[in-house]
Scaffold this motif. Sequence first.
Motif, PDB file in Angstrom:
ATOM      1  N   GLU A 283      40.749  79.277  42.535  1.00 17.85           N
ATOM      2  CA  GLU A 283      40.173  78.326  43.034  1.00 17.85           C
ATOM      3  C   GLU A 283      39.391  78.369  44.401  1.00 17.85           C
ATOM      4  OE1 GLU A 283      43.531  75.887  43.817  1.00 17.85           O
ATOM      5  OE2 GLU A 283      43.760  75.125  41.748  1.00 17.85           O
ATOM      6  N   ARG A 284      39.383  79.740  45.116  1.00 17.43           N
ATOM      7  CA  ARG A 284      38.694  80.023  46.071  1.00 17.43           C
ATOM      8  C   ARG A 284      37.170  80.649  45.949  1.00 17.43           C
ATOM      9  NH1 ARG A 284      41.865  80.933  50.854  1.00 17.43           N
ATOM     10  NH2 ARG A 284      44.305  80.417  50.307  1.00 17.43           N
ATOM     11  N   TYR A 285      37.091  80.653  44.681  1.00 12.07           N
ATOM     12  CA  TYR A 285      35.757  80.989  44.132  1.00 12.07           C
ATOM     13  C   TYR A 285      35.048  79.917  43.502  1.00 12.07           C
ATOM     14  CZ  TYR A 285      37.249  85.911  45.207  1.00 12.07           C
ATOM     15  OH  TYR A 285      37.753  87.012  45.601  1.00 12.07           O
ATOM     16  N   HIS A 286      33.598  80.056  43.691  1.00  9.54           N
ATOM     17  CA  HIS A 286      32.751  79.034  42.903  1.00  9.54           C
ATOM     18  C   HIS A 286      31.754  79.974  41.865  1.00  9.54           C
ATOM     19  CE1 HIS A 286      30.570  80.050  46.500  1.00  9.54           C
ATOM     20  NE2 HIS A 286      29.148  79.684  45.729  1.00  9.54           N
ATOM     21  N   TYR A 287      31.472  79.215  40.875  1.00 10.76           N
ATOM     22  CA  TYR A 287      30.451  79.894  39.902  1.00 10.76           C
ATOM     23  C   TYR A 287      29.103  79.884  40.257  1.00 10.76           C
ATOM     24  CZ  TYR A 287      27.661  79.906  35.692  1.00 10.76           C
ATOM     25  OH  TYR A 287      26.416  80.187  34.937  1.00 10.76           O
ATOM     26  N   VAL A 288      28.430  81.103  40.112  1.00 14.40           N
ATOM     27  CA  VAL A 288      27.170  81.229  40.440  1.00 14.40           C
ATOM     28  C   VAL A 288      26.347  81.475  39.379  1.00 14.40           C
ATOM     29  CG1 VAL A 288      25.642  82.629  41.813  1.00 14.40           C
ATOM     30  CG2 VAL A 288      27.553  82.260  42.990  1.00 14.40           C
ATOM     31  N   HIS A 289      26.535  82.411  38.585  1.00 15.00           N
ATOM     32  CA  HIS A 289      25.544  82.743  37.370  1.00 15.00           C
ATOM     33  C   HIS A 289      26.169  83.304  36.466  1.00 15.00           C
ATOM     34  CE1 HIS A 289      21.447  84.712  35.977  1.00 15.00           C
ATOM     35  NE2 HIS A 289      21.595  83.580  35.760  1.00 15.00           N
ATOM     36  N   ALA A 290      25.721  83.519  35.260  1.00 15.92           N
ATOM     37  CA  ALA A 290      26.220  84.312  33.803  1.00 15.92           C
ATOM     38  C   ALA A 290      25.422  84.733  33.223  1.00 15.92           C
ATOM     39  CB  ALA A 290      27.073  83.328  33.252  1.00 15.92           C
ATOM     40  N   ALA A 291      25.662  85.750  32.426  1.00 14.31           N
ATOM     41  CA  ALA A 291      24.747  86.486  31.285  1.00 14.31           C
ATOM     42  C   ALA A 291      25.484  86.898  30.135  1.00 14.31           C
ATOM     43  CB  ALA A 291      23.763  87.590  32.056  1.00 14.31           C
ATOM     44  N   LEU A 308      29.529  85.598  37.478  1.00 18.42           N
ATOM     45  CA  LEU A 308      29.515  85.929  38.757  1.00 18.42           C
ATOM     46  C   LEU A 308      29.967  84.803  39.415  1.00 18.42           C
ATOM     47  CD1 LEU A 308      28.865  87.604  41.285  1.00 18.42           C
ATOM     48  CD2 LEU A 308      26.498  86.892  41.224  1.00 18.42           C
ATOM     49  N   LEU A 309      31.428  85.092  40.410  1.00 20.65           N
ATOM     50  CA  LEU A 309      31.710  83.976  41.377  1.00 20.65           C
ATOM     51  C   LEU A 309      31.620  84.439  42.534  1.00 20.65           C
ATOM     52  CD1 LEU A 309      32.920  83.689  38.236  1.00 20.65           C
ATOM     53  CD2 LEU A 309      34.897  82.356  39.532  1.00 20.65           C
ATOM     54  N   ILE A 310      31.573  83.559  43.532  1.00 22.35           N
ATOM     55  CA  ILE A 310      31.654  84.121  45.099  1.00 22.35           C
ATOM     56  C   ILE A 310      32.719  83.178  45.580  1.00 22.35           C
ATOM     57  CG2 ILE A 310      30.177  84.064  47.182  1.00 22.35           C
ATOM     58  CD1 ILE A 310      29.158  86.104  45.127  1.00 22.35           C
ATOM     59  N   GLY A 311      33.222  84.222  46.752  1.00 29.50           N
ATOM     60  CA  GLY A 311      34.264  83.177  47.662  1.00 29.50           C
ATOM     61  C   GLY A 311      33.725  82.640  48.644  1.00 29.50           C
ATOM     62  N   ASP A 312      33.900  83.152  50.093  1.00 27.70           N
ATOM     63  CA  ASP A 312      33.415  82.318  51.153  1.00 27.70           C
ATOM     64  C   ASP A 312      32.072  82.636  51.547  1.00 27.70           C
ATOM     65  OD1 ASP A 312      35.945  81.216  51.801  1.00 27.70           O
ATOM     66  OD2 ASP A 312      36.597  82.869  53.085  1.00 27.70           O
ATOM     67  N   ASP A 313      31.628  83.838  51.038  1.00 28.97           N
ATOM     68  CA  ASP A 313      30.129  84.210  51.206  1.00 28.97           C
ATOM     69  C   ASP A 313      30.071  85.596  50.002  1.00 28.97           C
ATOM     70  OD1 ASP A 313      31.008  86.812  52.342  1.00 28.97           O
ATOM     71  OD2 ASP A 313      30.940  85.579  54.289  1.00 28.97           O
ATOM     72  N   GLU A 314      28.874  86.000  50.307  1.00 31.36           N
ATOM     73  CA  GLU A 314      28.379  87.023  49.247  1.00 31.36           C
ATOM     74  C   GLU A 314      29.208  88.291  49.408  1.00 31.36           C
ATOM     75  OE1 GLU A 314      24.148  87.542  49.066  1.00 31.36           O
ATOM     76  OE2 GLU A 314      23.824  85.386  48.128  1.00 31.36           O
ATOM     77  N   ARG A 315      29.714  88.404  50.662  1.00 28.40           N
ATOM     78  CA  ARG A 315      30.633  89.719  50.817  1.00 28.40           C
ATOM     79  C   ARG A 315      31.927  89.645  49.838  1.00 28.40           C
ATOM     80  NH1 ARG A 315      30.729  89.520  57.068  1.00 28.40           N
ATOM     81  NH2 ARG A 315      31.048  87.159  56.464  1.00 28.40           N
ATOM     82  N   ASP A 316      31.948  88.658  49.099  1.00 32.05           N
ATOM     83  CA  ASP A 316      33.581  88.287  48.573  1.00 32.05           C
ATOM     84  C   ASP A 316      33.182  87.947  46.854  1.00 32.05           C
ATOM     85  OD1 ASP A 316      36.146  87.726  47.999  1.00 32.05           O
ATOM     86  OD2 ASP A 316      36.172  86.035  48.959  1.00 32.05           O
ATOM     87  N   PRO A 317      32.682  88.910  46.332  1.00 30.91           N
ATOM     88  CA  PRO A 317      32.188  88.452  44.747  1.00 30.91           C
ATOM     89  C   PRO A 317      33.194  88.674  43.945  1.00 30.91           C
ATOM     90  CG  PRO A 317      31.334  90.503  45.239  1.00 30.91           C
ATOM     91  CD  PRO A 317      31.922  90.035  46.671  1.00 30.91           C
ATOM     92  N   LEU A 318      33.343  88.058  43.098  1.00 25.52           N
ATOM     93  CA  LEU A 318      34.381  88.074  41.539  1.00 25.52           C
ATOM     94  C   LEU A 318      33.425  88.302  40.457  1.00 25.52           C
ATOM     95  CD1 LEU A 318      37.030  88.637  40.457  1.00 25.52           C
ATOM     96  CD2 LEU A 318      37.439  86.090  40.488  1.00 25.52           C
ATOM     97  N   PHE A 319      33.384  89.277  39.734  1.00 26.46           N
ATOM     98  CA  PHE A 319      32.689  89.547  38.468  1.00 26.46           C
ATOM     99  C   PHE A 319      33.941  89.288  37.389  1.00 26.46           C
ATOM    100  CE2 PHE A 319      28.335  90.642  39.346  1.00 26.46           C
ATOM    101  CZ  PHE A 319      27.639  90.251  38.391  1.00 26.46           C
ATOM    102  N   LEU A 320      33.614  88.461  36.214  1.00 23.72           N
ATOM    103  CA  LEU A 320      34.497  88.242  35.303  1.00 23.72           C
ATOM    104  C   LEU A 320      33.813  88.437  33.908  1.00 23.72           C
ATOM    105  CD1 LEU A 320      36.611  84.864  36.203  1.00 23.72           C
ATOM    106  CD2 LEU A 320      37.238  87.314  36.423  1.00 23.72           C
TER     107      LEU A 320
END
Length: 464
Positions: A283-291, A308-320
């Motif tokens: 829940e702390r991450y939001h969706y940005v883009h997909a491929a 690609l999901l991002i947390g508070d800013d781009e220094r906190d990414p999550l790739f699923l």
Amino acid sequence: MSTAERVTSRDERIARGRAARAEIRRRDHGEWEPAADRADPIELLERQGRDRIAELLPLRYERMSASPFTFFRGSAAVMAADLARTPVSGERVQLCGDAHLANFGGFGAPDRTIVFDLNDFDETLPGPWEWDVKRLAASIVLAARDRGFDSDEQAAAVHAAVGAYRRAIRDFAGQSHLDVWYARLNADSVIEEWRSRVPRAQMRTFERNVEKARSKTSMKAVARLTERVDGELRIAADPPLIVPIEDELPEGAGTGPEIEQLVRGILSGYAASLTGATRRLLERYHYVHAARKVVGVGSVGTRAWIALLIGDDERDPLFLQLKEANASVVEPFAGASRFNRHGRRVVEGQWLMQAASDICLGWVSVDDPDGNRRDFYVRQLWDWKRSADLERIVPAGLSAYGQMCGWTLARAHARSGDALAIGAYLGGGDAFERAIARFAATYSDQTERDHAALVAHLAAPVRQ
């Protein structure tokens, strides 16, 4: 239950394993001859491709045609049909279903140590334990032949791997269930154990791989896979391997907006399969883009995306990674899964077989743009993942690596199967190792013939 009854139960299981030798001798596992009515391997592969993305099938066949080993990696369905005709002792475990050398490797455990384990479970299903062992053994021979090893070196590597499996399953038979569950192979312990037993250059390669694994994170994926468009991060196009979600996809796969809606549905729906704590994390991450991203060899053409999901800013990414799960190739021969969704089948099998699993691992079922219900599983794209460099491995290194794989496979089987009965069947000698070495050599010959058939098929002129 009294102590005497528990002892009798263990004795009975041991007796069952030993008695199975009278029905299926251990040397019987060494036999391989294609059945007169053996299914055509090319037809099996083409049948698999009917529900895959058509434009990616040439890439799948191109990768499979590169060598007999790459053919083997992509033809689990072919070997499953062949294994169904081989002798089995009667004991069943949770199978990997595709336990070849390249489907083992290192990754980050939740406690942030690097563990070595199986890492592909697309075909997982309960079945005869021998099937996983035979697929591992054949892959060792094919990898060895790729490197130009002679027949003695090939047999020695198989003997080492299968011997490690036999000894480990017998060791696990004497341990408590909890001890089996906690057992795992850490990178640090591997380095400590093998430092004096493997050529120095090979050991340095392993140590470098461990260090590289620690850098393989979502942040590294951002650096490698994204670009900035109008000031925002986007996954960079590299068709046909990576196709951003907004690009129109081939006929029958839906358009970009439809696929994006599907991806968002997967991400929101899959959270229900996670623990409450991990749901809070997501829940702390939001969706940005997909491929769409092509993966592996045998999986090429299945629907797979990265998000690609991002947390508070781009220094906190999550790739699923969001990967389609279809019916296991083992299912026609071992029986249907008890789970009615294949994403759940994959995840439950992975949880059962792995010593430690990705905290983001989960599953979901959604309708695609054409109204077809499809199953997916979700995991982190890069989480300290690293595989062995089989293209540069030396004979001693392959034997050591095979032993790691054999021990790991035994541990995975012991978590679901009866290690007492399997260990009793295998016994204290090397009769089983010698039999599997014969099988692996003969089946590798068959794989080379199948690979040649694929190369010839691809070279043949297209009939109008």
